[in-house]
Design an enzyme around this catalytic site. Structure first.
Site, PDB file in Angstrom:
ATOM      1  N   GLY A   1      -0.235   3.447  -6.250  1.00  0.00           N
ATOM      2  CA  GLY A   1      -0.457   2.062  -6.666  1.00  0.00           C
ATOM      3  C   GLY A   1      -1.695   1.647  -5.794  1.00  0.00           C
ATOM      4  N   PRO A   2      -1.824   0.141  -6.069  1.00  0.00           N
ATOM      5  CG  PRO A   2      -1.651  -2.021  -6.383  1.00  0.00           C
ATOM      6  CD  PRO A   2      -1.247  -0.823  -6.814  1.00  0.00           C
ATOM      7  N   PRO A   3      -4.097  -0.501  -3.103  1.00  0.00           N
ATOM      8  CG  PRO A   3      -6.575  -0.484  -2.486  1.00  0.00           C
ATOM      9  CD  PRO A   3      -5.611  -0.567  -3.794  1.00  0.00           C
ATOM     10  N   GLY A   4      -2.599  -1.515   0.191  1.00  0.00           N
ATOM     11  CA  GLY A   4      -2.175  -2.504   0.642  1.00  0.00           C
ATOM     12  C   GLY A   4      -0.461  -2.835   0.224  1.00  0.00           C
ATOM     13  CB  VAL A   5       1.484  -1.777  -2.511  1.00  0.00           C
ATOM     14  CG1 VAL A   5       0.629  -2.847  -3.457  1.00  0.00           C
ATOM     15  CG2 VAL A   5       1.059  -0.317  -2.760  1.00  0.00           C
ATOM     16  N   GLY A   6       1.918  -0.617   0.755  1.00  0.00           N
ATOM     17  CA  GLY A   6       2.743  -0.103   1.788  1.00  0.00           C
ATOM     18  C   GLY A   6       3.130   1.224   1.352  1.00  0.00           C
ATOM     19  CE  LYS A   7      -1.072   3.940  -2.059  1.00  0.00           C
ATOM     20  NZ  LYS A   7      -1.674   2.360  -1.960  1.00  0.00           N
ATOM     21  CB  THR A   8       0.594   4.830   4.698  1.00  0.00           C
ATOM     22  OG1 THR A   8      -0.865   5.220   3.802  1.00  0.00           O
ATOM     23  CG2 THR A   8       0.386   5.738   5.753  1.00  0.00           C
TER      24      THR A   8
ATOM     25  CB  SER B   1      -5.646  -2.743 -22.890  1.00  0.00           C
ATOM     26  OG  SER B   1      -6.342  -2.883 -21.392  1.00  0.00           O
TER      27      SER B   1
ATOM     28  CE  LYS C   1      -3.662  -3.702 -18.566  1.00  0.00           C
ATOM     29  NZ  LYS C   1      -3.767  -3.004 -19.887  1.00  0.00           N
TER      30      LYS C   1
END
Length: 775
Positions: free
Chosen positions: A354-361, A677, A720
């Site tokens: 997912g994009p940066p900052g979504v809380g993956k780590t 797209s 999107k």
């Protein structure tokens, strides 16, 4: 010597002793019958018959327990000792054979046949005597246990039989062999037998000598080493190094025994420790071996934490740490449930994309907390050398294990949650492909015997729960992607961001900046405004920075003024954050001609994309600008060709390409854009510009187009849709084949958006364009 024929004399059984004729020796006699036999002999003619017992342990022997042939002897002297034992001096006279034993009440007597000693000798006897004497002399030189006087005495003997008896009495042979010599009456046979015995004893002595020399050398070397070690200890003590290397080796030995490593690894460690002990401390190899042993000891081989398999407790922890992200939480809880039922599940390999900052780590940390496992993180961003994963061979200077083994050492257990951060940022060059090395790490069928170049011994990674994070799955090689379970984290809706600020970020930042809840309050309307006008991202990293900025400014105000409490509202927000950085939403304010809103998927989540078309007099030249990729340019060409083929149906002048040059532009020209797209968006913008019909401002669209006007499915519909929702659009036109992806879109977003699913461009134009021509 007096000649004696058959005669009855007292019998004395001997234990472990034998007397040859002409021998004089002392005997200690203690048994009652033996004492009585001696006294009888002393009363008569001092003659007594001595023969050996077959078994020395029998105290009261019978006729069957005695050898038939013995020696007739004469008692020379008898002395009673204080302990009741009698010491007697006897002289051997002749060989004799028992014909009959006569049992008296107090002692035994024997009727004997006495053998006459053959004192004659011929040439063969002489030769045998010389050989026997030569062998005996050689034996004495090797043995050094028999005096030279004995050799002189034997050399002076003339009788063959007597010489054989005397030599036999001095040889360290078994009693049975001595008895055999006593029973051999024939002199030649007796001398041959003695020669064989001496020869054999010589060989044995030579072997003993060789063995002794080897043992002596070994002992000398051991003593020398001991002496040197003691000297070394003394020197080390003087220098202040109390234990020196020996103490260090002992300490390492204890650690090797205690760390629970497998047998094959333990053998290697002990072998290296032995090498380390023998190599001088000044040698460069000494530190290399020491480092290797310490790495083997430091690695967890059997230590594991016990999983907390309480699913409800884990769910509570995950909900505390993260708002939303239901799919990821569900997957972790499923893993826990299966682990609880089976108690033997290989560690899953999850990839949070997912994009940066979504809380993956931070989500990976929460997973480790919910499982009660240790957490270790390895950043793979910029890794381009295979040895970063597998380690360097020990032959290289400064060699170290790879990041996987280093991470396991840091974890301290064999079952941590191991985060492989930024796995999509790995690259390769001439030093190898690290993503290829990761294939073994992330394959549950292979990683039970992972091989690191430095450690060399196989290491079990099967109990590790690997969690990888990635921003862009496209840059991960297909074989590596295939080994992971991809869980997409698209981003957060406005509603979720508001909850995250109130439930997590605000409290955390207030605490980090030394404030209290009573000193700073941010109203809901201010939070909404921050989300809409000061950030544009899929995650919450920028949002957290804005909250931190408010906290800093609030801290300064509190410190420099008398104000005790600060309340931030939508009206005074600009005092803290300045003018808004973004315009809320991307929806056009009015319906326009030739401007269509497309939906794009970027590394920071979903976004809107304006596609503008303008016409100028010309000859049908198609100009594309906005830093478009090859695929996007091809989509524009396909859209242009489709419109030419359907111009009449679309209400467009069939010869438009002869009268106009067409310019298609996508704003933000510095940002590279690519992907199929935007096909239907380009068709819509072109038709609008050529027909003069306006495009509905609230409509956003995404879908690939073919030359026949078919609309093909695309990826990233969830991201999107979130971008469209943030931009203020209310209607989304998407391919019909993407209907299955609607379930992934948060319910709160679905309720506010109208989805129109299409399979042909005609349907797109029907819903996107206004019916009337713009005047």
């Amino acid at each position: 010597m007096e000649e004696i024929n058959n005669k009855i004399v007292p019998l004395l059984p001997l234990r472990g002793l034998l007397v040859y004729p002409t021998m004089v020796l002392h005997l200690d006699v203690g048994r009652e019958k033996s004492v009585q036999a001696l006294e009888k002999a002393m009363v008569d003619d001092h003659l007594i018959f001595l023969t050996m017992q077959k078994d020395m342990d029998i105290d009261d022997p019978t006729e069957e327990d005695l050898y038939k042939i013995g020696t007739l002897t004469k008692v020379k002297q008898m002395l009673k000792l204080p302990n009741g034992t009698i010491r007697v001096l006897v002289e051997g006279l002749q060989r004799a054979e028992i014909l009959e034993i006569i049992e008296e009440e107090e002692y035994f007597s024997a009727n004997l046949h006495v053998f006459d000693e053959d004192t004659s000798k011929d040439i063969e006897d002489e030769a045998l005597m010389r050989t026997m004497l030569e062998y005996f002399e050689q034996y004495i030189k090797i043995s050094k246990k028999i005096s030279n006087e004995t050799l002189s005495t034997v050399s002076d003997m003339e009788e063959p039989g007597r010489m054989a008896d005397i030599i036999a009495s001095h040889l360290p042979i078994k009693l049975k062999e001595k008895q055999h010599i006593l029973e051999t009456i024939d002199n030649k046979k007796r001398m041959n037998y003695v020669i064989d015995i001496i020869h054999n004893e010589k060989e044995v002595l030579n072997l003993e000598k060789k063995i002794g020399q080897r043992v002596k050398k070994s002992m000398e070397r051991t003593q020398k080493e001991y002496y040197l070690r003691e000297q070394m200890k003394a020197i080390q003590k003087e220098l202040g190094d109390k234990d020196g290397k020996s103490g260090e080796v002992s300490s390492l030995m204890e650690k090797i025994e205690a760390c629970g490593m497998p047998e094959h690894v333990k053998e290697t460690a002990l072998k290296e420790l032995d090498r380390y002990e023998k190599i001088p401390s000044t040698s460069a190899e000494s530190s290399v071996i020491r480092n290797y042993i310490e790495w083997l000891i430091a690695l967890p081989w059997s230590k594991a934490t016990e999983d907390d398999l309480d699913v409800l407790k884990a769910e509570k922890i995950l909900d505390e740490d993260h708002y939303g992200l239901e799919k990821v939480k569900e997957r972790v809880l499923e893993y826990l449930a299966v682990q609880k039922l089976t108690n033997s599940l290989k560690g899953p390999i999850l990839c949070l994309a997912g994009p940066p900052g979504v809380g993956k780590t931070s989500l990976a940390r929460s997973i480790s907390r919910s499982l009660n496992r240790h957490f270790v993180r390895v950043s793979l961003g910029g890794v381009r050398d295979e040895s970063e994963i597998r380690g360097h061979r020990r032959t290289y200077v400064g060699a170290m294990p790879g990041r996987i083994i280093q991470g396991m050492k840091k974890a301290g257990t064999i079952n941590p949650v191991f985060l492989l951060d930024e796995i999509d940022k790995m690259s390769n060059d001439f030093r190898g492909d690290p993503s290829a090395a990761m294939l073994e790490v992330l394959d549950p069928e292979q990683n039970h015997n992972f091989s690191d170049h430095y450690i060399e011994e196989t290491y079990d990674l099967s109990k590790v729960m690997f969690v990888a994070t990635a921003n862009n799955l496209a840059t991960i090689p297909a074989p590596l992607r295939d080994r992971m379970e991809i869980i997409s984290i698209a981003g957060y809706t406005e509603l979720e961001k508001n909850h995250i600020v109130k439930d997590h970020l605000l409290e955390k930042q207030i605490k980090d900046h030394g404030l209290t809840k009573g000193q700073l309050q941010i109203r809901d309307d201010a939070i909404q405004k921050i989300v809409r006008l000061y950030t544009r991202e899929a995650g919450v990293r920028s949002l957290e920075r804005q909250i931190a900025s408010i906290c800093r400014k609030s801290a300064k105000i509190i410190v420099t003024s008398d104000k005790k409490k600060i309340v931030v509202t939508s009206k005074n927000l600009e005092e803290f954050l300045g003018k808004p950085k973004f315009r809320f939403g991307q929806a056009e304010e009015i319906d326009q001609v030739g401007v269509a809103t497309g939906l794009a998927y970027t590394t920071v989540g979903g976004d809107t994309l304006q596609i503008e078309v303008s016409l100028a007099p010309g000859k049908g030249k198609l100009v594309l600008t906005g830093k478009l990729g090859d695929v996007m340019r091809e989509s524009a060409q396909a859209a242009f060709s489709y419109i030419r083929s359907k111009s009449e149906e679309l209400g467009i002048d069939p010869k438009f390409h002869e009268k106009h040059d067409i310019h298609i532009h996508v704003p933000e020209g510095a940002v590279p854009k690519d992907g199929p797209s935007a096909g239907i968006t380009m068709v819509t913008a072109l038709v609008s510009a050529l027909s003069g019909r306006t495009i509905k401002k609230e409509v956003g669209m995404t879908g690939e187009v073919t030359l026949r006007g078919r609309v093909l499915p695309i990826g990233g519909l969830k991201e999107k849709s979130l971008g469209a929702h943030r931009a203020g659009l209310t209607t989304i036109i998407a391919p019909k084949d993407n209907e299955k992806d609607l379930e992934d879109i948060p319910e709160s977003v679905r309720e506010e958006l109208e989805f129109i699913l299409v399979s042909h461009v005609d349907e797109v134009l029907k819903h996107a364009l206004n019916g009337s021509v713009n005047s």
